[in-house]
Enzyme design. Structure first.
Site, PDB file in Angstrom:
ATOM      1  N   THR A  84       0.862  -1.183   0.000  1.00 22.08           N
ATOM      2  CA  THR A  84       0.000   0.000   0.000  1.00 22.08           C
ATOM      3  C   THR A  84       0.896   1.230   0.000  1.00 22.08           C
ATOM      4  OG1 THR A  84      -1.777  -1.130   1.183  1.00 22.08           O
ATOM      5  CG2 THR A  84      -1.784   1.279   1.242  1.00 22.08           C
ATOM      6  N   LYS A 123      -7.543   1.202  -2.816  1.00 11.87           N
ATOM      7  CA  LYS A 123      -7.134   0.828  -1.463  1.00 11.87           C
ATOM      8  C   LYS A 123      -7.327   1.988  -0.503  1.00 11.87           C
ATOM      9  CE  LYS A 123      -5.433  -1.522   1.944  1.00 11.87           C
ATOM     10  NZ  LYS A 123      -4.107  -2.157   1.981  1.00 11.87           N
ATOM     11  N   LYS A 168       0.115   5.306   8.495  1.00 16.39           N
ATOM     12  CA  LYS A 168       0.817   5.499   7.220  1.00 16.39           C
ATOM     13  C   LYS A 168      -0.190   5.550   6.078  1.00 16.39           C
ATOM     14  CE  LYS A 168       2.182   2.196   4.783  1.00 16.39           C
ATOM     15  NZ  LYS A 168       1.722   1.415   3.598  1.00 16.39           N
TER      16      LYS A 168
END
Length: 290
Positions: free
Chosen positions: A97, A172, A240
């Protein structure tokens, strides 16, 4: 059957690479910690390499599942990066990701060397990786995706191309945005139930089949009730990811007030020492306010 390389053997990559072997593919792995690569090779009967370039040499497909943008660049680029070892016509599949920007950057770098690049971040957590039932959201050229899809099915239950390079990463981000608000709502609901003197398990047994039901509710309510938070995706990694979402929203003009607020709540969890707790630990923050 294909010749594959898998770079990054964390809680996700380790079992994902193992599923490739189980499907009959020839797999060589690379990990920054050599001991883990050696352990994987011993467990699954594959090979390990000392550099990304060595792992990628002669591979039809190179998969990555590392930490962040910089980690990805470090295993892809440079004299010892995967691209330096890949042959013309090979396909790079990134399960990390990361930002859509680094994805498009590496897509261009790969294309210049005759390699295709598919961004393919995953959802489903450690359990999904171990059981081979991940959701994989993809971006990139149609032909490259079509070639890679059968390989990804070794560990993916739902595999779908959403558009051109970067579309997988953007999807995502949608996933993480939705989860953030959902987990906060679940935490508040369970906290309210505790304050009201209700039995959390009985409450969830009643409501999980209705409109409030979710995967998080079904799979995390019991561990949240027991104050156990070592069952999934860590807070540090969620922050993150949410940072990527918020930065991208600043670029495209999307309004994400709940996401921004929950990101700060996760920062509070980090201050409690919970950076490695799973994301359901948002309830821990509410309990700390009592």
């Amino acid at each position: 059957m294909a010749k594959c390389a898998f770079l990054g053997l964390g809680v996700m990559g380790y079992p994902m690479a193992g599923h490739l072997v189980a499907q009959g593919h020839e797999v060589t792995v690379y990990n920054r910690t050599t001991a883990k690569a050696e352990a994987w090779a011993k467990e699954y009967g594959g090979k390990w390499a000392s550099t990304p370039r060595e792992a990628a040499m002669g591979a039809d497909f190179v998969m990555t599942c590392v930490g962040n943008d910089d980690d990805l660049r470090s295993v892809v680029l440079g004299d010892q990066g995967a691209l330096a070892g890949m042959v013309d016509g090979a396909i790079f599949v990134d399960h990390t990701t990361v930002s859509a920007a680094v994805t498009r950057e590496l897509y261009a770098d790969a294309k210049a060397t005759g390699v295709s690049f598919v961004d393919a971040p995953v959802s489903g957590g450690q359990a999904g990786a171990e059981n081979g039932v991940l959701s994989i959201m993809c971006g990139g050229d149609q032909a490259a995706y079509d070639a890679a899809e059968p390989i990804m099915q070794a560990y993916g239950r739902t595999v779908k191309r959403l558009g051109e390079s970067g579309a997988g990463q953007l999807t995502k981000m949608v996933n993480q945005i939705c989860i953030a608000g959902l987990v906060q709502g679940l935490s508040e609901g369970l906290h309210f139930a505790e304050k009201a003197g209700l039995d959390l398990r009985e409450v969830v047994d009643v409501i999980q089949g209705g409109a409030a039901g979710s995967w998080q509710m079904v799979n995390r309510h019991a561990t949240m009730a027991d104050d156990h938070f070592d069952h999934g995706f860590a807070v540090d990694w969620m922050r993150k990811d949410l940072g990527i979402c918020l930065n991208t929203a600043n670029e495209n003009g999307a309004s994400l007030p709940v996401t921004a607020l929950v990101d700060q709540f996760y920062k509070d969890v980090q201050k409690l020492g919970g950076g490695r707790w799973d994301t359901s630990s948002l309830i821990k923050r509410l309990r700390a306010l009592d």
